[in-house]
Design an enzyme around this catalytic site. Structure first.
Site, PDB file in Angstrom:
ATOM      1  N   TYR A  55     -29.796   5.933  29.780  1.00 25.17           N
ATOM      2  CA  TYR A  55     -29.544   4.605  29.194  1.00 25.17           C
ATOM      3  C   TYR A  55     -29.716   3.490  30.233  1.00 25.17           C
ATOM      4  CZ  TYR A  55     -27.213   7.244  25.405  1.00 25.17           C
ATOM      5  OH  TYR A  55     -26.894   8.127  24.395  1.00 25.17           O
ATOM      6  N   ARG A  85     -17.220  -6.825  16.099  1.00 23.63           N
ATOM      7  CA  ARG A  85     -17.542  -5.501  15.564  1.00 23.63           C
ATOM      8  C   ARG A  85     -16.959  -4.385  16.420  1.00 23.63           C
ATOM      9  NH1 ARG A  85     -23.920  -6.158  14.324  1.00 23.63           N
ATOM     10  NH2 ARG A  85     -23.778  -6.867  12.178  1.00 23.63           N
ATOM     11  N   ILE A  86     -16.913  -4.610  17.737  1.00 27.17           N
ATOM     12  CA  ILE A  86     -16.286  -3.622  18.632  1.00 27.17           C
ATOM     13  C   ILE A  86     -14.839  -3.422  18.163  1.00 27.17           C
ATOM     14  CG2 ILE A  86     -15.422  -3.327  21.005  1.00 27.17           C
ATOM     15  CD1 ILE A  86     -18.048  -4.677  21.959  1.00 27.17           C
ATOM     16  N   SER A  99     -25.894  18.258  23.709  1.00 26.67           N
ATOM     17  CA  SER A  99     -26.245  17.254  22.702  1.00 26.67           C
ATOM     18  C   SER A  99     -27.586  17.658  22.089  1.00 26.67           C
ATOM     19  CB  SER A  99     -26.337  15.890  23.388  1.00 26.67           C
ATOM     20  OG  SER A  99     -26.776  14.914  22.483  1.00 26.67           O
ATOM     21  N   GLY A 150     -20.080   3.643  21.952  1.00 33.03           N
ATOM     22  CA  GLY A 150     -21.467   3.985  22.290  1.00 33.03           C
ATOM     23  C   GLY A 150     -22.060   2.884  23.151  1.00 33.03           C
ATOM     24  N   ASN A 178     -14.688  -1.771  14.492  1.00 32.59           N
ATOM     25  CA  ASN A 178     -14.993  -0.337  14.435  1.00 32.59           C
ATOM     26  C   ASN A 178     -13.818   0.537  14.889  1.00 32.59           C
ATOM     27  OD1 ASN A 178     -17.522  -1.028  13.514  1.00 32.59           O
ATOM     28  ND2 ASN A 178     -18.519  -0.845  15.511  1.00 32.59           N
ATOM     29  N   SER A 190     -21.655  -1.355  19.750  1.00 31.06           N
ATOM     30  CA  SER A 190     -21.870  -2.746  19.389  1.00 31.06           C
ATOM     31  C   SER A 190     -21.801  -3.619  20.629  1.00 31.06           C
ATOM     32  CB  SER A 190     -20.821  -3.205  18.366  1.00 31.06           C
ATOM     33  OG  SER A 190     -21.067  -4.553  18.055  1.00 31.06           O
ATOM     34  N   HIS A 248     -28.383  16.468  27.648  1.00 29.98           N
ATOM     35  CA  HIS A 248     -28.723  15.450  26.636  1.00 29.98           C
ATOM     36  C   HIS A 248     -29.597  16.020  25.513  1.00 29.98           C
ATOM     37  CE1 HIS A 248     -29.192  10.807  26.381  1.00 29.98           C
ATOM     38  NE2 HIS A 248     -29.213  11.332  25.183  1.00 29.98           N
ATOM     39  N   LYS A 295     -24.564  11.956  30.570  1.00 30.17           N
ATOM     40  CA  LYS A 295     -25.463  13.057  30.165  1.00 30.17           C
ATOM     41  C   LYS A 295     -26.567  13.292  31.183  1.00 30.17           C
ATOM     42  CE  LYS A 295     -24.706  11.347  25.461  1.00 30.17           C
ATOM     43  NZ  LYS A 295     -24.760   9.879  25.553  1.00 30.17           N
ATOM     44  N   ASP A 311     -19.109   6.371  25.992  1.00 27.25           N
ATOM     45  CA  ASP A 311     -20.247   7.296  26.017  1.00 27.25           C
ATOM     46  C   ASP A 311     -21.461   6.628  26.662  1.00 27.25           C
ATOM     47  OD1 ASP A 311     -21.512   9.885  24.830  1.00 27.25           O
ATOM     48  OD2 ASP A 311     -22.921   8.295  24.295  1.00 27.25           O
TER      49      ASP A 311
END
Ligand SMILES: NC(=O)c1ccc[n+]([C@@H]2O[C@H](COP(=O)([O-])OP(=O)(O)OC[C@H]3O[C@@H](n4cnc5c(N)ncnc54)[C@H](OP(=O)(O)O)[C@@H]3O)[C@@H](O)[C@H]2O)c1
Length: 305
Positions: free
Chosen positions: A54, A262-263, A154, A22, A266, A257, A116, A83, A49
């Site tokens: 964004y 953490r990337i 979405s 994400g 996950n 992230s 979206h 999107k 994504d």
């Protein structure tokens, strides 16, 4: 990375990796999106994504170009989603909006293009009341022009998906919506699966995320000792258990992230399996709580929630 990333064959015939990176953030430093996507690709993510709203497609595109240039991946290895924003829902606006995204991403096609939200606005944010079936004609034209491999939506609800399916020549392959242990969404997930629409979970960490301290007290997912025991048993974190729970339900996940560790963490969810009983424990954390209620559109035509 331990465990091979699972993927799923969409109704269009293309494969979607069950985990994608994400990239939405309310605030970011210059270069932070590029860095996160570069770390993601290095760690093994092959699904990214993004969205025109964004405002990070340029940095995401830079990261992709850098990793292709360095020989870490080729374009065909990647599954890139972007999107269509709500201000470009008129049929004739879809292809120009997609071309602008492609230009920012420095790509000549995306793997998946999504409407979206089912709502439409003008540049002032006012309701345009454009029918998403009209928007879909523009999406279908984009497939025909070779600008996108698969198209989807979405934040669509059951009624909206039904109407779209009745009117679509090319069927939507994905509905991306919020799904996590505190918003389990069984009804909409089952509805999508029965119609060969892949459910993709945004905000998959839900109330685990430290970004949402306002919900402390409601978040058994964060505090329940039973989940701590499950995590300990598999030598995983609570976040990894939440992501694994979704994968085992046949839902693709899009954790975001900016943190390298953490990337990597996950992604490391493909080397263990939760038992039926453990799945039921995670499922019991549902409180039907939306982290993303889309309140800005709540008075608009086609507000989905
Ligand atoms: N279609 C839509 O309308 C829509 C709406 C929302 C989101 N999305 C997509 O879905 C993606 C994910 O949703 P999201 O960003 O809202 O939420 P999320 O991925 O569930 O949570 C992100 C937050 O969790 C933290 N985090 C990440 N990994 C963690 C871990 N292992 N342990 C603890 N905390 C962790 C991140 O912090 P750090 O970054 O500081 O590490 C960040 O604050 C978005 O980025 C976007 O691509 C789509």
């Amino acid at each position: 990375m331990a465990g091979k990333i699972l993927s799923y064959k969409l109704s269009s015939g293309y494969e979607i990796p069950m985990i994608g990176l994400g990239t939405y953030a309310r605030k970011a430093d210059t270069g932070q999106f590029r860095q996160a996507v570069e770390w993601g690709i290095e760690a093994g993510y092959r699904h990214i994504d993004t969205a025109s709203c964004y405002k990070n497609e340029e940095e995401v595109g830079e990261a992709i170009s850098n990793k292709i240039y360095q020989g870490i991946v080729s374009r065909q290895d990647l599954f890139v989603t972007t999107k269509l924003w709500n201000d470009s829902h008129a049929e004739q606006d879809v292809i120009p909006a997609l071309k602008s995204s492609l230009n920012r991403l420095k790509l000549d096609y995306v793997d998946l293009y999504l409407i979206h939200w089912p709502v439409s606005v003008n540049s002032m944010g006012e309701d345009m009341k454009i029918d998403f079936v009209e928007t879909w004609r523009g999406m279908e034209a984009a497939v025909k022009e070779g600008l996108v491999k698969s198209i989807g939506v979405s934040n669509f609800n059951e009624e909206q998906l039904t109407r779209l399916l009745q009117n679509a020549i090319i069927k939507p392959v994905v509905n991306q919506f919020e799904i996590n242990p505190t918003l389990t969404q069984h009804k909409l997930v089952d509805f999508c699966k029965k119609r060969s629409i892949m459910p993709v979970a945004y905000t998959p960490l839900g109330l685990i995320s430290e970004a949402r301290p306002e919900f402390i007290g409601k978040d058994a997912i964060k505090t329940d000792p039973k989940l701590g025991e499950i995590a300990k048993k598999y030598k995983k974190t609570r976040a990894q258990i939440a992501l694994r729970y979704l994968i085992q339900r046949g839902v693709a996940v899009l954790p975001k992230s900016f943190t390298k560790s953490r990337i990597e963490e996950n992604l490391n969810i493909f080397d263990f399996e939760l038992s039926e009983q453990e799945m039921a424990i995670v499922d019991s954390y549902n409180i039907d709580h939306r982290c993303v209620p889309g309140t800005a559109f709540c008075r608009h035509n086609n507000y989905p929630f």
